[in-house]
Enzyme design. Structure first.
Site, mmCIF file in Angstrom:
data_model
loop_
_atom_site.group_PDB
_atom_site.id
_atom_site.type_symbol
_atom_site.label_atom_id
_atom_site.label_comp_id
_atom_site.label_asym_id
_atom_site.label_seq_id
_atom_site.Cartn_x
_atom_site.Cartn_y
_atom_site.Cartn_z
ATOM 1 N N ASP A 174 -6.419 -6.697 4.298
ATOM 2 C CA ASP A 174 -5.915 -5.365 4.313
ATOM 3 C C ASP A 174 -5.895 -4.657 5.677
ATOM 4 O OD1 ASP A 174 -5.127 -2.672 3.737
ATOM 5 O OD2 ASP A 174 -6.849 -2.150 2.448
ATOM 6 N N MET A 184 -9.377 7.966 0.052
ATOM 7 C CA MET A 184 -9.913 8.143 1.428
ATOM 8 C C MET A 184 -10.410 9.733 1.276
ATOM 9 S SD MET A 184 -7.385 7.062 4.396
ATOM 10 C CE MET A 184 -6.663 5.177 4.499
ATOM 11 N N MET A 229 -11.060 -6.146 5.611
ATOM 12 C CA MET A 229 -10.343 -5.197 6.519
ATOM 13 C C MET A 229 -10.033 -5.746 7.883
ATOM 14 S SD MET A 229 -9.917 -2.346 4.615
ATOM 15 C CE MET A 229 -8.907 -1.833 5.796
ATOM 16 N N MET A 242 -12.261 4.167 -0.225
ATOM 17 C CA MET A 242 -12.954 4.434 1.202
ATOM 18 C C MET A 242 -13.395 5.736 1.331
ATOM 19 S SD MET A 242 -9.529 2.925 3.432
ATOM 20 C CE MET A 242 -8.363 2.976 1.831
ATOM 21 N N HIS A 293 -1.360 -1.335 -4.291
ATOM 22 C CA HIS A 293 -2.626 -1.014 -3.797
ATOM 23 C C HIS A 293 -2.589 0.257 -3.504
ATOM 24 C CE1 HIS A 293 -5.756 -2.166 -0.946
ATOM 25 N NE2 HIS A 293 -5.584 -1.162 -0.240
ATOM 26 N N ASP A 299 -4.911 3.455 -1.854
ATOM 27 C CA ASP A 299 -6.038 3.781 -0.702
ATOM 28 C C ASP A 299 -6.443 5.337 -1.052
ATOM 29 O OD1 ASP A 299 -5.952 1.542 1.027
ATOM 30 O OD2 ASP A 299 -4.025 1.848 1.465
ATOM 31 N N SER A 319 0.861 -1.244 -0.041
ATOM 32 C CA SER A 319 -0.058 0.101 0.190
ATOM 33 C C SER A 319 0.660 1.263 0.080
ATOM 34 C CB SER A 319 -0.850 0.177 1.368
ATOM 35 O OG SER A 319 -1.507 1.297 1.482
ATOM 36 N N HIS A 368 -8.410 0.929 -3.653
ATOM 37 C CA HIS A 368 -9.370 0.695 -2.842
ATOM 38 C C HIS A 368 -9.925 1.909 -2.304
ATOM 39 C CE1 HIS A 368 -9.437 -0.560 1.976
ATOM 40 N NE2 HIS A 368 -10.624 -0.198 1.460
HETATM 41 C C1 DX5 Z 1 -6.038 1.293 5.801
HETATM 42 C C2 DX5 Z 1 -5.775 0.999 4.392
HETATM 43 C C3 DX5 Z 1 -4.505 0.036 4.425
HETATM 44 C C4 DX5 Z 1 -3.340 0.370 4.843
HETATM 45 C C5 DX5 Z 1 -2.597 -0.537 5.475
HETATM 46 O O1 DX5 Z 1 -7.362 2.073 5.793
HETATM 47 O O2 DX5 Z 1 -6.672 0.451 3.614
HETATM 48 O O3 DX5 Z 1 -4.394 -0.310 2.923
HETATM 49 O O4 DX5 Z 1 -2.383 1.166 4.043
HETATM 50 O O5 DX5 Z 1 -1.361 -0.244 6.180
HETATM 51 P P1 DX5 Z 1 -0.872 -1.316 7.040
HETATM 52 O O6 DX5 Z 1 -0.366 -2.445 6.465
HETATM 53 O O7 DX5 Z 1 0.348 -0.471 7.673
HETATM 54 O O8 DX5 Z 1 -1.602 -1.886 8.220
HETATM 55 ZN ZN ZN Z 2 -6.396 -0.314 1.633
#
Ligand code: DX5
Ligand code: ZN
Length: 232
Positions: free
Chosen positions: A176, A41, A141, A72, A37, A39, A12, A70
């Site tokens: 994840d 947000m 998750m 969110m 990956h 993320d 990620s 991904h």
């Molecule tokens: C969290 C993200 C993850 C995050 C994982 O909301 O969706 O992808 O980056 O990070 P680690 O591996 O550090 O838990």
């Molecule tokens: Zn993620």
């Protein structure tokens, strides 16, 4: 993208240097990442903000493998076309992001992408029981989404239920949150094949000193493969 259940490591880039995404992406791919990956947000569905379609589009030319986006965010539907144009290969929406996840998954596929559905830790496996033929990936998750570096929540029973529900369907199970060489075996043994890892991949390295990324990726992969008997 062909389907298989071999272990795939998806770093990620939430844990990358935000001023240097292009080089960071190339570094993790050179060091053995299978997917990248990303993320997204929105400061509303989760209490943090990252980046939107223009940034994802700028990442695209650097990603030679698979860009796994991904979301969110809520709502999702107004942004599906923008993420398709940005070049996402897989677009994952949360089952909790709105009342019409079924329609959302159809729209993601109609826009030419693989469709993923993500479940927060408190959401049961059964929430996707009627979505299995509409989805290419189920993201479990194992932290509450929003931040990297959180502690792994053990949901192996949920992973096992999903693996049984999926049967022969070509659906990936992605984990994840909090994935490390210590936690990867638990979820791999339960049936997960895609392991997202942010802090556990990026720790100790940089784009200028990428060898630690390779060591970290190998450590997670080997732990997962040993647990599933895939290690050669
Ligand atoms: C969290 C993200 C993850 C995050 C994982 O909301 O969706 O992808 O980056 O990070 P680690 O591996 O550090 O838990
Ligand atoms: Zn993620």
């Amino acid at each position: 993208m062909s389907f298989d259940r071999s272990i795939k490591i998806a770093p990620s880039i939430l844990s990358a240097d935000f001023a240097d995404f292009g080089r960071e992406i190339r570094a993790i791919e050179d060091q053995g990442a299978d997917w990248v990956h990303v993320d997204v947000m929105d400061g509303h569905f989760v209490p943090n903000l990252t980046f939107g379609p223009p940034a994802v589009k700028a990442f695209r030319p650097h990603v030679k493998t698979v860009m796994d986006v991904h979301l969110m965010i809520a709502p999702v539907d107004p942004y599906i076309d923008a993420f398709a144009e940005a070049g996402a290969d897989i677009l994952t929406a949360h089952v909790e992001a709105g009342p019409h996840i079924h329609r959302t998954l159809q729209a993601i596929r109609a826009a030419g992408m693989k469709a993923g559905v993500a479940l927060n830790p408190g959401t049961p496996a059964e929430s996707v029981a009627h979505l299995l033929d509409l989805t290419d990936l189920i993201c479990v998750m194992t932290v509450n989404p929003g931040f990297g570096g959180q502690k792994f929540i053990d949901l192996t029973d949920k992973v096992r239920s999903l693996r049984a529900m999926i049967g022969d369907r070509p659906v990936h199970i992605e984990i994840d949150g909090g994935v490390t060489p210590d936690t990867a075996p638990l979820v791999a043994r339960a049936g997960a094949d895609v392991l997202v890892a942010g802090s556990a991949v990026f720790k100790g390295g940089s784009a200028d000193n990428a060898a630690p990324y390779g060591d970290n990726i190998r450590a997670i992969r080997e732990a997962a493969e040993l647990a599933t008997g895939q290690f050669a």
